[in-house]
Design a protein around this motif. Structure first.
Motif: not given
Length: 283
Positions: A60-64, A73-74, A102-103, A147-149
């Motif tokens: 990540g960060p990555v949109d999960v 998307t990274i 997922d992460t 809202y994110s991981h």
């Protein structure tokens, strides 16, 4: 059912074919270079494998968020060639199968929860301590997302009184990752972690930092099991040292379950098995 799995790490991509029971049939790894080179190797691996779905545990960060237009998307990664790269969308288009992402640490947590050291627990947390530090958690059978991981490797912690090292993290200097990940150990002591196994002071300091993080995770999430993996945790006896330090910090305020800290039951396959479980969900 033949399923595909990818553990997309910052150093290497591990690709595998397995089934819905977490059995890995075939596996290969490729260096993480630029997206075009890396994905060409990944696609070649899966060519003619006849997989029904794909699961990805990604750095990540990555949109999960599955309902997000940029799902998979990274994000703002230090690996600049991968910034804003639509990893999930590209693989879904090229392979023509359902994909779930997922992460990497959430995938590893899921693998250990379903088939590893936490398979009899109702909740768990997986922490990796290596080139970086990260953690993923399973609560009520689902990976923890907001809202994110979570980015549990960047907790702010108290310094060891004998530590003058300024910290390695480019964002926070002396956060957990900046003080306790493999590169920080090497920079502080002048040798790679595996060459320092006989130096007690190195590992007492490491346990001091890791136990603070475990205490925070415990107080916030109260997982039934915590699995600690990654290259740094291969130091023999380190799990026990962290457990002892954790007990000292807790001062019996919260009783800890027996065998609370554990090594991964799936060894180095936790992320891949978790990615197979993501593929199962995608299918």
């Amino acid at each position: 059912m033949r399923l595909g799995a990818i553990e997309a790490g910052g150093t290497k991509f591990v690709c595998a074919v397995g089934n819905e029971h977490g059995h890995v049939e075939e596996k290969a790894s490729f260096p993480t270079t630029n997206p075009e080179e890396t994905l060409q190797l990944v696609l070649s691996f899966f060519q003619d494998k006849r997989i029904k779905a794909l699961g990805i545990g990604a750095f990540g960060p990555v949109d999960v968020k599955a309902d997000s237009p940029t799902y998979g998307t990274i994000g703002n990664t230090p690996k600049l060639q991968w910034k804003d790269y639509a990893l999930l969308a590209v693989l879904k288009e090229k392979l023509g199968v359902p994909v779930k992402l997922d992460t990497d640490v959430n995938a590893a947590a899921l693998g250990e929860y379903m088939h590893g050291a936490a398979k009899h627990a109702g909740s768990c947390l997986y922490m990796t301590v290596g080139t970086g530090i990260g953690a993923g958690a399973i609560v009520n059978g689902e990976t923890v997302q907001g809202y994110s991981h979570p980015e549990m490797g960047h907790l702010l912690i108290r310094r060891h009184p004998n530590d003058a090292y300024p910290g390695k993290c480019p964002y926070h200097s002396d956060c957990l990752e900046g003080l306790a990940a493999g590169p920080a150990i090497e920079a502080r002591w002048g040798e790679q972690a595996q060459k320092l196994y006989q130096q007690e002071e190195v590992w007492r300091m490491e346990a001091h930092y890791l136990a603070q993080a475990i205490m925070t995770y415990t107080l916030v999430l109260s997982p039934e099991k915590i699995i600690m993996g990654g290259g740094v945790m291969k130091k023999e006896g380190l799990h026990n040292m962290v457990q002892q330090e954790l007990e000292n910090l807790m001062q019996h305020y919260v009783p800890l379950p027996d065998n609370y800290l554990a090594a991964p039951g799936l060894a180095d396959n936790a992320g891949i098995v978790g990615a197979l479980m993501l593929a199962k969900d995608a299918h």
